[in-house]
Design an enzyme around this catalytic site. Structure first.
Site, mmCIF file in Angstrom:
data_model
loop_
_atom_site.group_PDB
_atom_site.id
_atom_site.type_symbol
_atom_site.label_atom_id
_atom_site.label_comp_id
_atom_site.label_asym_id
_atom_site.label_seq_id
_atom_site.Cartn_x
_atom_site.Cartn_y
_atom_site.Cartn_z
ATOM 1 C CE1 TYR A 237 11.134 40.540 47.139
ATOM 2 C CE2 TYR A 237 11.446 38.710 45.813
ATOM 3 C CZ TYR A 237 10.696 39.355 46.906
ATOM 4 O OH TYR A 237 9.709 38.755 47.351
ATOM 5 C CB THR B 280 -0.495 39.240 46.555
ATOM 6 O OG1 THR B 280 0.774 39.307 45.912
ATOM 7 C CG2 THR B 280 -0.512 38.074 47.363
ATOM 8 C CE LYS C 51 11.431 39.104 50.331
ATOM 9 N NZ LYS C 51 10.752 38.977 51.794
ATOM 10 C CG ASP D 146 -5.869 38.569 72.095
ATOM 11 O OD1 ASP D 146 -7.015 38.115 71.525
ATOM 12 O OD2 ASP D 146 -5.571 39.055 73.117
ATOM 13 C CG ASP E 59 8.286 54.688 58.213
ATOM 14 O OD1 ASP E 59 8.664 53.525 57.482
ATOM 15 O OD2 ASP E 59 8.568 55.723 57.818
#
Length: 221
Positions: free
Chosen positions: A137, A170, A141, A29, A50
């Site tokens: 970035y 993407t 990460k 689910d 949010d």
């Protein structure tokens, strides 16, 4: 919702997050985090919160009664040389790519512990190597990888998996290539479904198995 295991996926409205939702739909689910999430997947419902609003996140987490899998797929990438990146960019990136991950995981740990569940963090090749213009970035990460390593060490009943994809076809990658002023070449990138299958490998592994880290790279063509 049924008695099947429950998976919460952030960033599920598109890209890797949506591909993970499709991959898990036959067995779980789904709670789908993100804006304008697709709700025609079987046994799925939106979880529109949010992630950078701590109060809203806490309120939404209170309503959860079961959680077997938590997949952190939401994230942003803003590129630029360190000499030009402002504090706002650092804050915005870390708020979503790290702080929201840590807070949502903290809030759901009781349920995850009860399920001896899985936490999957969609990281990046930039979580292992930092290149020029990728400082903000990559730093987020690298920090996310450290967070996963410590969570794995502290919560030994959980399976914690860091997934490090290369470039993926993407919308986020389109934005990245626009920031790099480069051509978009989807034929050279991974598909989101390929990354989702890596997530599925970790989540559906036998009880005796744990994939702490999975690196996925585009095959040379």
């Amino acid at each position: 919702m049924t008695e099947r295991p429950v998976a919460l996926i952030t960033g599920a409205s598109r890209g890797i997050g949506f591909a993970v939702a499709r991959a898990l739909a036959p067995t779980h689910d789904l709670l789908l985090g993100g804006r304008e999430v697709e709700t025609d997947l079987p046994n799925a419902r939106p979880w529109a919160v949010d992630l950078t609003d701590a109060a809203a996140l806490a309120d939404a987490a209170k309503d959860l009664t079961r959680l077997d899998v938590l997949v952190h797929s939401a994230g942003i990438a803003e590129l630029g040389p360190l000499a030009e990146v402002t504090a706002d960019t650092w804050r915005r990136t870390f708020e979503l790519n790290l702080f929201a991950v840590a807070e949502l995981t903290r809030l759901t740990l009781p349920l995850l512990r009860a399920a001896r569940g899985d936490v999957v963090l969609i990281n990046s090749g930039a979580g292992k190597r930092a290149d020029a213009n990728w400082g903000v970035y990559a730093a987020s990460k690298f920090a996310l990888r450290a967070y996963a390593d410590v969570l794995r060490a502290e919560e030994t009943d959980l399976r914690v998996t860091s997934v490090h994809p290369g470039r993926v076809d993407t919308d986020m990658q389109r934005d990245v290539r626009a920031q790099e002023a480069g051509d978009y070449e989807p034929g050279k990138y991974l598909t989101a479904d390929s990354v989702a299958r890596a997530v599925l490998t970790a989540v559906l592994a036998d009880e005796d198995a744990h994939f702490p880290e999975i690196a996925v790279r585009p095959r040379a063509r």
